[in-house]
Design a protein around this motif. Structure first.
Motif, PDB file in Angstrom:
ATOM      1  N   UNK A  43       0.844  -1.205   0.000  1.00  9.23           N
ATOM      2  CA  UNK A  43       0.000   0.000   0.000  1.00  9.23           C
ATOM      3  C   UNK A  43       0.875   1.250   0.000  1.00  9.23           C
ATOM      4  N   UNK A  79      -6.870  -0.474  -5.876  1.00  8.77           N
ATOM      5  CA  UNK A  79      -8.035   0.300  -5.463  1.00  8.77           C
ATOM      6  C   UNK A  79      -7.523   1.468  -4.638  1.00  8.77           C
ATOM      7  N   UNK A  99      -8.504   4.492  -1.584  1.00 10.96           N
ATOM      8  CA  UNK A  99      -9.378   5.085  -0.571  1.00 10.96           C
ATOM      9  C   UNK A  99      -9.020   6.554  -0.486  1.00 10.96           C
ATOM     10  N   UNK A 109     -14.404   5.047  -1.492  1.00 11.27           N
ATOM     11  CA  UNK A 109     -13.564   3.964  -2.001  1.00 11.27           C
ATOM     12  C   UNK A 109     -13.713   3.918  -3.514  1.00 11.27           C
ATOM     13  N   UNK A 163      -5.119   6.445   0.027  1.00  8.92           N
ATOM     14  CA  UNK A 163      -4.464   5.180   0.361  1.00  8.92           C
ATOM     15  C   UNK A 163      -4.648   4.245  -0.824  1.00  8.92           C
ATOM     16  N   UNK A 208      -4.112   0.658  -2.537  1.00 14.45           N
ATOM     17  CA  UNK A 208      -3.857  -0.731  -2.162  1.00 14.45           C
ATOM     18  C   UNK A 208      -3.695  -1.565  -3.411  1.00 14.45           C
ATOM     19  N   UNK A 245      -4.478  -7.356  -2.641  1.00  9.26           N
ATOM     20  CA  UNK A 245      -5.150  -7.232  -1.357  1.00  9.26           C
ATOM     21  C   UNK A 245      -6.660  -7.345  -1.456  1.00  9.26           C
ATOM     22  N   UNK A 246      -7.166  -7.556  -2.669  1.00 13.86           N
ATOM     23  CA  UNK A 246      -8.638  -7.588  -2.779  1.00 13.86           C
ATOM     24  C   UNK A 246      -9.122  -8.934  -3.307  1.00 13.86           C
ATOM     25  N   UNK A 282      -8.593   2.210   7.341  1.00 15.68           N
ATOM     26  CA  UNK A 282      -8.378   1.356   6.176  1.00 15.68           C
ATOM     27  C   UNK A 282      -7.469   0.214   6.609  1.00 15.68           C
ATOM     28  N   UNK A 313      -4.869  -2.541   6.044  1.00 14.20           N
ATOM     29  CA  UNK A 313      -3.863  -2.873   5.030  1.00 14.20           C
ATOM     30  C   UNK A 313      -3.345  -4.297   5.193  1.00 14.20           C
ATOM     31  N   UNK A 363     -11.321  -6.983   6.789  1.00 16.24           N
ATOM     32  CA  UNK A 363     -10.212  -7.713   6.159  1.00 16.24           C
ATOM     33  C   UNK A 363      -9.404  -6.732   5.310  1.00 16.24           C
ATOM     34  N   UNK A 364      -8.293  -7.197   4.796  1.00 15.87           N
ATOM     35  CA  UNK A 364      -7.425  -6.342   3.992  1.00 15.87           C
ATOM     36  C   UNK A 364      -8.209  -5.630   2.908  1.00 15.87           C
ATOM     37  N   UNK A 365      -8.031  -4.313   2.807  1.00 19.77           N
ATOM     38  CA  UNK A 365      -8.703  -3.534   1.778  1.00 19.77           C
ATOM     39  C   UNK A 365     -10.007  -2.910   2.260  1.00 19.77           C
ATOM     40  N   UNK A 368     -12.547  -0.599   4.499  1.00 20.35           N
ATOM     41  CA  UNK A 368     -12.448   0.713   5.140  1.00 20.35           C
ATOM     42  C   UNK A 368     -13.752   0.993   5.862  1.00 20.35           C
ATOM     43  N   UNK A 383      -4.604   1.740   8.791  1.00 18.20           N
ATOM     44  CA  UNK A 383      -4.273   3.150   8.653  1.00 18.20           C
ATOM     45  C   UNK A 383      -5.454   3.945   9.177  1.00 18.20           C
TER      46      UNK A 383
END
Lengths: 448, 448
Positions: free
Chosen positions: A369, A391, A393, A419, A441, A443, A447-448, B395, B397, B413-415, B417, B439
């Motif tokens: 990130x 992605x 944020x 987002x 931010x 990512x 991470x998705x 958020x 990470x 989970x990761x990603x 927000x 974050x």
């Protein structure tokens, strides 16, 4: 009368403050103003905004435009963007063509050529000498301004005075940067001046000499401005001093004394020209010195505490701290060469990068990130490329924005967050009248 | 056998790496391990985890617990948290009481007392000398380990050797930190050793001497551990050397030679004990030296480039750069006093702060907002206080979390927000088995 500002020069002699993509003319070394802004203020005592032409390159275009915008729209419009760097002769040549073709300048008009990153004081002496130069230029000379040296400087070129004509002299010869022994002789001799890199001439005079001594450049220029830009890289990369001034028989020099002039070509030079405190220190930013003498200490962000040091230069930036003994300008060059060879990003860019819409700063570069702060200028549009891989944020910390994601529109105000999924095109416009500040931010897709 | 580790000591002699709330024992100065971790590794050659007792204070508790957790639960359980600092005599006294009352230790058992922030090598010599000390302690002595000096150090206390008893000597007298002249005489004399601050004695021996020479402390301890903690601040603030060792008639010293020992009490000391490169430099982190000699340069984050400097100490942290000539330990103290007087946060805290649930780091402290990186340990719970004044954007990470806001539950989970409005109580638990990284953007109320 016209004024050409050469603002394309690259250099990292003031690294880590200057970077390959952020050169000296953009540094705030004196009075908190960029040297280029001070240069504009200076020349506005000679010419009107509409007559000021700036020559720069694509890397610097946004910085230059931003600074011009503080003065006038006309100056923003008169920025020539060189596709590639070809030293000063082609830069001046293209500016002459631009003046004639775009600004409808009379070829008999006198133009001045100024570097963008020099310190000159006081303004009154500057104006007086420039007016002398203008009169000499009217006579059909290529005029150089020569600075009366006060030390055996080996970092500048010298001009040997020939026949005196009152306010000016014919130039006997040019001398490249000399050895220290030679420089001492020149001082003793008294007939040698520093080459300031400031010129004045009638556009016609310059073009005649260009045709005579640099036909390759002349022939490309002569085909018109647009075509010259397209064929810019075909021009030889050569300095105006070497290619024309040193060859022409029509060169005059206006001797300049009682005027502070410096090209601020090193940290040592900056130390010399800045005012010192009682310990001989130049302290900039959050500095806490103890038993510290004759040092230049420049903090941009963090507290710098020094104890029992002397003759040091300390330059602190977001990503680099340089600590060098004063008088090591040459070694700084060597250091940068080595860092370049290792492909260190610190030589090329700052953590803050300027764009047409504003600027962004990377405040955290994490594993998978990135956290960035975006500053979008009022009325400006940030158009994001299509991010397949990440992605984003966004959190708005200041200002008003209008965001479009795909076909949807959102109003963004302070405290709002959104987002932006990957693969979605988006654009945001600052619809307020203060900078729109967004924390982004990013990512990575993984991470998705 | 028991081991007491004194890990409550505060000190900023290694500022800016050490801070008032982050002392030397937590610094990774050698082998990338905290000095406290190395201390534990060392003493685990003498005792089992269940017999190791650490005395510290509330500011340091989380750091100590975190380091103990790398070894064993038992060590985590045996941390004594002093409500206020009262120097070493009360610390050792309370540890004795804890051993007897909580660990059911036999009063005739020998215990060792170790500072938490010393360098000792090699481990074999250490173990050999400790076993000698144990035997001497069995005889009913208060045993001190005295280091054979190799230089006229003025930063340590000295012990004058009395009657020799083979492996050990009776102590003639203690000497406070001497002048350089005195120190030179001691070296010449040969009968003076450095006071290492390492002790061994039967718990009963110590308590007898404590009762005799420090009844005020003894009487508070004697009422039991819990009560002693409650009344801790009533104890005099006094060192064990001054209050007992220098007065007791039962003090023996075990002379130690051929063992590297340092209290790393200054940057100069660290330079001395670290291995140097061919230029006499100790370089830690991202350092690029040119024509640089006999210097200690310590980078934590940024590139530090040095040119033409000698005998410098450079310490770079997130918020401070210290640059000092070697041999200026005293001035560092003075500098810190001045910064304290100006209430500079840089003296007290790092940008990274440890908590029971993990740690957080402030990566941007903006106008009206803060950006922080939170690291929550697996299984741990971050319970946020009620924020009337700010809203928070989170958020994720890395990792897996379970968030409760008011009465709602969310899986993170990761990603992911989420926005946490002001005035809402919230708590997040790391329900994964890797650190949960978030974050956090805090925005002041004025922005909503």
């Amino acid at each position: 009368m016209k004024v050409f500002i050469l603002a394309g020069g690259k250099g990292t002699r003031l690294w880590p403050l200057s970077r390959e993509k952020y050169s000296k003319q953009f540094l705030r070394l004196i009075d908190g103003k960029e040297l280029l802004e001070s240069t504009y203020e200076r020349v506005l005592n000679l010419a009107e905004p509409k007559d000021i032409v700036t020559v720069t390159n694509s890397d610097y275009y946004f910085y230059v435009k931003d600074i011009c915008s503080r003065f006038s729209k006309e100056m923003e419009d008169n920025i020539i963007c060189e596709p590639v760097g070809r030293n000063t002769a082609p830069s001046i040549a293209i500016a002459c063509q631009y003046a004639i073709e775009v600004l409808k300048s009379d070829p008999e008009e006198v133009t001045f050529v100024f570097p963008s990153d020099h310190l000159i004081r006081p303004i009154e002496s500057f104006v007086r000498y420039m007016n002398i130069g203008k009169d000499v230029a009217e006579k059909g000379y290529l005029v150089i301004f020569g600075i009366r040296p006060n030390r055996p400087e080996t970092g500048y070129g010298y001009i040997q005075l020939g026949e005196n004509k009152g306010d000016y002299n014919i130039v006997d010869r040019f001398v490249e940067k000399p050895s220290l022994d030679k420089a001492k002789l020149y001082i003793k001799d008294g007939n040698y001046l520093w080459n300031s890199g400031i010129f004045a001439f009638k556009i016609s005079t310059f073009l005649e000499e260009l045709m005579c001594y640099q036909p390759e450049i002349y022939n490309i220029i002569a085909k018109g401005y647009e075509s010259a830009i397209r064929n810019f890289e075909k021009m030889p990369s050569i300095s105006v001093d070497y290619s024309i001034m040193e060859k022409s028989k029509r060169v005059a020099v206006v001797p300049v004394s009682n005027m502070l002039w410096s090209d601020i070509g090193s940290w040592d030079a900056l130390y010399e020209i800045r005012e010192k405190d009682e310990d001989g220190n130049v302290l900039i930013g959050d500095v806490y010195p103890l038993e510290t003498k004759n040092s230049l200490i420049f903090s941009n962000n963090r507290l710098i505490a020094t104890i029992g040091v002397e003759n040091l230069i300390v330059i602190e930036t977001d990503d680099v701290v340089l600590i060098t003994k004063r008088g090591n300008g040459q070694s700084v060059k060597e250091l940068i060469e080595r860092l370049k060879a290792e492909k260190r990003e610190e030589v090329i860019n700052h953590t803050e990068v300027f764009k047409v819409w504003g600027r962004y700063k990377t405040i955290e570069d994490g594993n998978g990130y990135k956290v960035r702060k975006l500053f979008i200028k009022p009325g400006n549009l940030l158009e994001s490329e299509f991010h397949r891989e990440r992605m984003e944020h966004w959190i708005v910390t200041r200002g008003l924005g209008e965001l479009e994601v795909e076909d949807k529109k959102y109003r963004l105000k302070e405290g709002d967050s959104i987002v932006i999924p990957n693969c979605s095109v988006h654009r945001v416009r600052n619809v307020g009248n203060i900078p729109l500040e967004i924390i982004e931010i990013q990512m990575e897709n993984s991470y998705n």
